[in-house]
Design an enzyme around this catalytic site. Sequence first.
Site, mmCIF file in Angstrom:
data_model
loop_
_atom_site.group_PDB
_atom_site.id
_atom_site.type_symbol
_atom_site.label_atom_id
_atom_site.label_comp_id
_atom_site.label_asym_id
_atom_site.label_seq_id
_atom_site.Cartn_x
_atom_site.Cartn_y
_atom_site.Cartn_z
ATOM 1 N N ASP A 1 0.440 1.697 8.922
ATOM 2 C CA ASP A 1 0.028 0.835 10.044
ATOM 3 C C ASP A 1 1.038 0.820 11.197
ATOM 4 O OD1 ASP A 1 -2.204 0.170 8.597
ATOM 5 O OD2 ASP A 1 -1.420 -1.737 7.879
ATOM 6 N N GLY B 1 0.833 -1.208 0.000
ATOM 7 C CA GLY B 1 0.000 0.000 0.000
ATOM 8 C C GLY B 1 0.862 1.251 0.000
ATOM 9 N N ASP C 1 2.062 -7.346 -5.484
ATOM 10 C CA ASP C 1 2.553 -8.619 -6.036
ATOM 11 C C ASP C 1 3.718 -9.177 -5.230
ATOM 12 O OD1 ASP C 1 0.843 -8.910 -8.319
ATOM 13 O OD2 ASP C 1 1.846 -7.140 -9.132
HETATM 14 O O1 F6P Z 1 -1.091 -1.813 4.576
HETATM 15 C C1 F6P Z 1 -1.606 -0.552 4.747
HETATM 16 C C2 F6P Z 1 -3.099 -0.523 4.569
HETATM 17 O O2 F6P Z 1 -3.453 0.816 4.353
HETATM 18 C C3 F6P Z 1 -3.908 -1.124 5.715
HETATM 19 O O3 F6P Z 1 -4.072 -0.277 6.806
HETATM 20 C C4 F6P Z 1 -5.212 -1.422 5.024
HETATM 21 O O4 F6P Z 1 -5.922 -2.419 5.707
HETATM 22 C C5 F6P Z 1 -4.761 -1.877 3.672
HETATM 23 O O5 F6P Z 1 -3.516 -1.258 3.449
HETATM 24 C C6 F6P Z 1 -5.708 -1.535 2.543
HETATM 25 O O6 F6P Z 1 -5.200 -2.105 1.377
HETATM 26 P P1 F6P Z 1 -5.624 -1.736 -0.103
HETATM 27 O O7 F6P Z 1 -5.112 -0.387 -0.406
HETATM 28 O O8 F6P Z 1 -4.971 -2.782 -0.927
HETATM 29 O O9 F6P Z 1 -7.121 -1.763 -0.139
#
Ligand code: F6P
Length: 372
Positions: A135, A12, A75
């Site tokens: 996080d 993310g 990925d």
């Molecule tokens: O890993 C960071 C994060 O923002 C988490 O807090 C959240 O649960 C997740 O990524 C959301 O993921 P995505 O952007 O793939 O929906």
Amino acid sequence: MPKLIGILTSGGDTPGLNAAIRAVGKSMTHKYNMKLIGIHDGFRGLMENRFTELDDRCLSGILTRGGTILGSSRDKPHKMPVGGKVLDMTDVMVENYNKNQLSGLICLGGGGTQKNAYRLAQKGLNVMTLPKTIDNDVANTDRTFGYDTALMIATEAIDRLHSTAHSHHRVIIVEIMGHKVGWLALGAGVAGGADVILIPELAYDEEIIAEAILKRRREGKRFSIVAVAEGAVSKKDYEAISADVRSNAPADLSEYKIGKQIQARLDLHFKTRTGILSQRLESLTRKETRVTILGHLQRGGAPTAHDRILATSLGTKCAAEVAAGNWGNMIAVKGSDMVPVPLEEVAGIKKFVPTDHPLIISAQDLGISLGI
Ligand code: F6P
């Protein structure tokens, strides 16, 4: 001929990624006579051989920009969706690394990225990582960059929800990111003055939350703010899913694998949990309840000054360790120092909120309900 070092961002996106790329690149060119090669879209770009040289022009003007100029993906080298199949593409990545004459690879990412980077290091690549995620759950570092910006955004959201909750005498549940850990919900909940804070590390009891809201009403406070991490789970859900998985698991399945299955089942419905909690609280307290999901807003926009400084300090230290050939490490934050930590002490380990963490105690001392 300057050494070529690859860099990728994975998982993310996080405010501060560009500040880190800039710091690594500028100190490499200015101080160490090395060239930084950007790899697009995380490990996918390494597999697809999509590389661009990051010269001074590319690195200018990006300090304040959110997201990542390189693009990101979730990925994994060993489980890569390719042409309708999921394949182990690690060897292709090693081949591309060698073909492009890279002397090393820097991976910027959270827990998943640390694991994937470690896998590549075990295949013989020179790997270095930086800890980034909103996080704040990467092991063996006090902080990850991105956390402070998300904390500020979530706190400001709680501030703003106060006036509308107050005006309408409502319970407002605000869902904050963090599907496995509660650093962000706990931090923003305390900073924003939430009345209830629910985190994944402490399974909650809906009746206890309802009682906390009703107690506030008896004290003349007609609204409540509930800050809930997206992965927070009720005791009832946890127990039901756990009992179900355990009773259907084959006898030879280890505790670890059972734990993984329970987590997978909990993850499956974590997106609907806040809605269910809202309905339950409305029926238990007979108070009008609304839900606000902050979602990806928390990851967007410019990094705070704190994150810019953190990402820059980690980036310059990373360049110094790369120049020294000190591979196989993540640059971690320890107090006010940036120090290399072996990847094996980071990969596959999550930094949960300890249930006796001073901020938890502090929240409880203030009378904030944690639903337990
Ligand atoms: O890993 C960071 C994060 O923002 C988490 O807090 C959240 O649960 C997740 O990524 C959301 O993921 P995505 O952007 O793939 O929906």
